[in-house]
Design a protein around this motif. Structure first.
Motif, PDB file in Angstrom:
ATOM      1  N   GLN A 217       0.843  -1.190   0.000  1.00  0.00           N
ATOM      2  CA  GLN A 217       0.000   0.000   0.000  1.00  0.00           C
ATOM      3  C   GLN A 217       0.880   1.243   0.000  1.00  0.00           C
ATOM      4  O   GLN A 217       1.759   1.386   0.851  1.00  0.00           O
ATOM      5  N   TYR A 218       0.646   2.132  -0.940  1.00  0.00           N
ATOM      6  CA  TYR A 218       1.447   3.349  -1.079  1.00  0.00           C
ATOM      7  C   TYR A 218       1.386   4.218   0.185  1.00  0.00           C
ATOM      8  O   TYR A 218       2.333   4.916   0.511  1.00  0.00           O
ATOM      9  N   GLU A 219       0.292   4.136   0.917  1.00  0.00           N
ATOM     10  CA  GLU A 219       0.094   4.964   2.105  1.00  0.00           C
ATOM     11  C   GLU A 219       0.865   4.454   3.325  1.00  0.00           C
ATOM     12  O   GLU A 219       0.932   5.129   4.341  1.00  0.00           O
ATOM     13  N   TRP A 220       1.422   3.248   3.272  1.00  0.00           N
ATOM     14  CA  TRP A 220       2.131   2.688   4.416  1.00  0.00           C
ATOM     15  C   TRP A 220       3.344   3.535   4.788  1.00  0.00           C
ATOM     16  O   TRP A 220       4.027   4.080   3.936  1.00  0.00           O
ATOM     17  N   THR A 221       3.619   3.593   6.080  1.00  0.00           N
ATOM     18  CA  THR A 221       4.876   4.164   6.546  1.00  0.00           C
ATOM     19  C   THR A 221       5.949   3.094   6.390  1.00  0.00           C
ATOM     20  O   THR A 221       5.646   1.916   6.132  1.00  0.00           O
ATOM     21  N   ASP A 222       7.201   3.461   6.570  1.00  0.00           N
ATOM     22  CA  ASP A 222       8.285   2.476   6.487  1.00  0.00           C
ATOM     23  C   ASP A 222       8.085   1.356   7.498  1.00  0.00           C
ATOM     24  O   ASP A 222       8.318   0.182   7.193  1.00  0.00           O
ATOM     25  N   GLU A 223       7.623   1.706   8.700  1.00  0.00           N
ATOM     26  CA  GLU A 223       7.412   0.708   9.747  1.00  0.00           C
ATOM     27  C   GLU A 223       6.303  -0.267   9.370  1.00  0.00           C
ATOM     28  O   GLU A 223       6.401  -1.470   9.612  1.00  0.00           O
ATOM     29  N   GLU A 224       5.225   0.239   8.771  1.00  0.00           N
ATOM     30  CA  GLU A 224       4.119  -0.631   8.351  1.00  0.00           C
ATOM     31  C   GLU A 224       4.559  -1.565   7.234  1.00  0.00           C
ATOM     32  O   GLU A 224       4.185  -2.744   7.214  1.00  0.00           O
ATOM     33  N   ALA A 225       5.346  -1.062   6.300  1.00  0.00           N
ATOM     34  CA  ALA A 225       5.844  -1.906   5.205  1.00  0.00           C
ATOM     35  C   ALA A 225       6.713  -3.034   5.762  1.00  0.00           C
ATOM     36  O   ALA A 225       6.560  -4.202   5.364  1.00  0.00           O
ATOM     37  N   GLU A 226       7.603  -2.721   6.678  1.00  0.00           N
ATOM     38  CA  GLU A 226       8.460  -3.740   7.272  1.00  0.00           C
ATOM     39  C   GLU A 226       7.653  -4.748   8.085  1.00  0.00           C
ATOM     40  O   GLU A 226       7.953  -5.945   8.077  1.00  0.00           O
ATOM     41  N   ALA A 227       6.615  -4.297   8.776  1.00  0.00           N
ATOM     42  CA  ALA A 227       5.762  -5.199   9.551  1.00  0.00           C
ATOM     43  C   ALA A 227       4.987  -6.158   8.653  1.00  0.00           C
ATOM     44  O   ALA A 227       4.600  -7.243   9.087  1.00  0.00           O
ATOM     45  N   ASN A 228       4.774  -5.768   7.393  1.00  0.00           N
ATOM     46  CA  ASN A 228       4.052  -6.621   6.447  1.00  0.00           C
ATOM     47  C   ASN A 228       4.984  -7.436   5.558  1.00  0.00           C
ATOM     48  O   ASN A 228       4.564  -7.979   4.539  1.00  0.00           O
ATOM     49  N   GLY A 229       6.262  -7.532   5.926  1.00  0.00           N
ATOM     50  CA  GLY A 229       7.188  -8.410   5.223  1.00  0.00           C
ATOM     51  C   GLY A 229       8.016  -7.763   4.129  1.00  0.00           C
ATOM     52  O   GLY A 229       8.739  -8.452   3.414  1.00  0.00           O
ATOM     53  N   TYR A 230       7.941  -6.452   3.974  1.00  0.00           N
ATOM     54  CA  TYR A 230       8.676  -5.756   2.916  1.00  0.00           C
ATOM     55  C   TYR A 230       9.954  -5.134   3.461  1.00  0.00           C
ATOM     56  O   TYR A 230      10.037  -4.804   4.639  1.00  0.00           O
ATOM     57  N   THR A 231      10.940  -4.985   2.591  1.00  0.00           N
ATOM     58  CA  THR A 231      12.193  -4.328   2.947  1.00  0.00           C
ATOM     59  C   THR A 231      12.723  -3.565   1.739  1.00  0.00           C
ATOM     60  O   THR A 231      12.358  -3.860   0.607  1.00  0.00           O
ATOM     61  N   LEU A 232      13.568  -2.579   2.010  1.00  0.00           N
ATOM     62  CA  LEU A 232      14.256  -1.874   0.934  1.00  0.00           C
ATOM     63  C   LEU A 232      15.463  -2.720   0.539  1.00  0.00           C
ATOM     64  O   LEU A 232      16.273  -3.080   1.390  1.00  0.00           O
ATOM     65  N   PRO A 233      15.603  -3.078  -0.742  1.00  0.00           N
ATOM     66  CA  PRO A 233      16.672  -4.006  -1.128  1.00  0.00           C
ATOM     67  C   PRO A 233      18.072  -3.407  -1.122  1.00  0.00           C
ATOM     68  O   PRO A 233      19.046  -4.142  -1.021  1.00  0.00           O
ATOM     69  N   PHE A 234      18.199  -2.083  -1.214  1.00  0.00           N
ATOM     70  CA  PHE A 234      19.516  -1.468  -1.288  1.00  0.00           C
ATOM     71  C   PHE A 234      19.716  -0.501  -0.134  1.00  0.00           C
ATOM     72  O   PHE A 234      18.766  -0.079   0.513  1.00  0.00           O
ATOM     73  N   ALA A 235      20.933  -0.089   0.106  1.00  0.00           N
ATOM     74  CA  ALA A 235      21.285   0.681   1.294  1.00  0.00           C
ATOM     75  C   ALA A 235      20.956   2.164   1.224  1.00  0.00           C
ATOM     76  O   ALA A 235      20.823   2.805   2.259  1.00  0.00           O
TER      77      ALA A 235
END
Length: 95
Positions: A32-50
């Motif tokens: 979901q585009y509206e997610w915060t970084d914390e919500e994205a990580e809680a749903n199993g997503y991560t940023l692939p690069f540093a």
């Protein structure tokens, strides 16, 4: 500018007590585009690069060009390798 998020932990976004191994395939919830970084990580997503520069998505995916391409240089996003790049016209080819 849009940022690239990748699903790396699909079980994080599911109720694991309802998962039946061998009968279902784990998958992350739709991003979901509206997610915060914390919500994205809680749903199993991560940023692939540093860095934010490396995680950016810029350019077209080249599936549909709504207008004629009039420049020799075109910015594209290549989803298979998670990279933005430039294409440069080198000449014309008759197919």
């Amino acid at each position: 500018m849009t940022t690239l998020w990748s699903c790396v932990s699909p079980m994080s976004s599911q109720n694991t007590s309802l998962y039946i191994e061998g009968e279902e395939f784990p998958a992350c919830a739709h991003y979901q585009y509206e997610w915060t970084d914390e919500e994205a990580e809680a749903n199993g997503y991560t940023l692939p690069f540093a860095t934010p520069y490396a995680n950016r998505i810029e350019g077209t995916d080249a599936n549909m060009f709504g207008r004629p391409v009039t420049t020799d240089k075109l910015q594209v996003f290549i989803s298979d390798i998670y990279r933005s790049a430039y294409l440069k016209a080198d000449g014309l080819v008759d197919w």
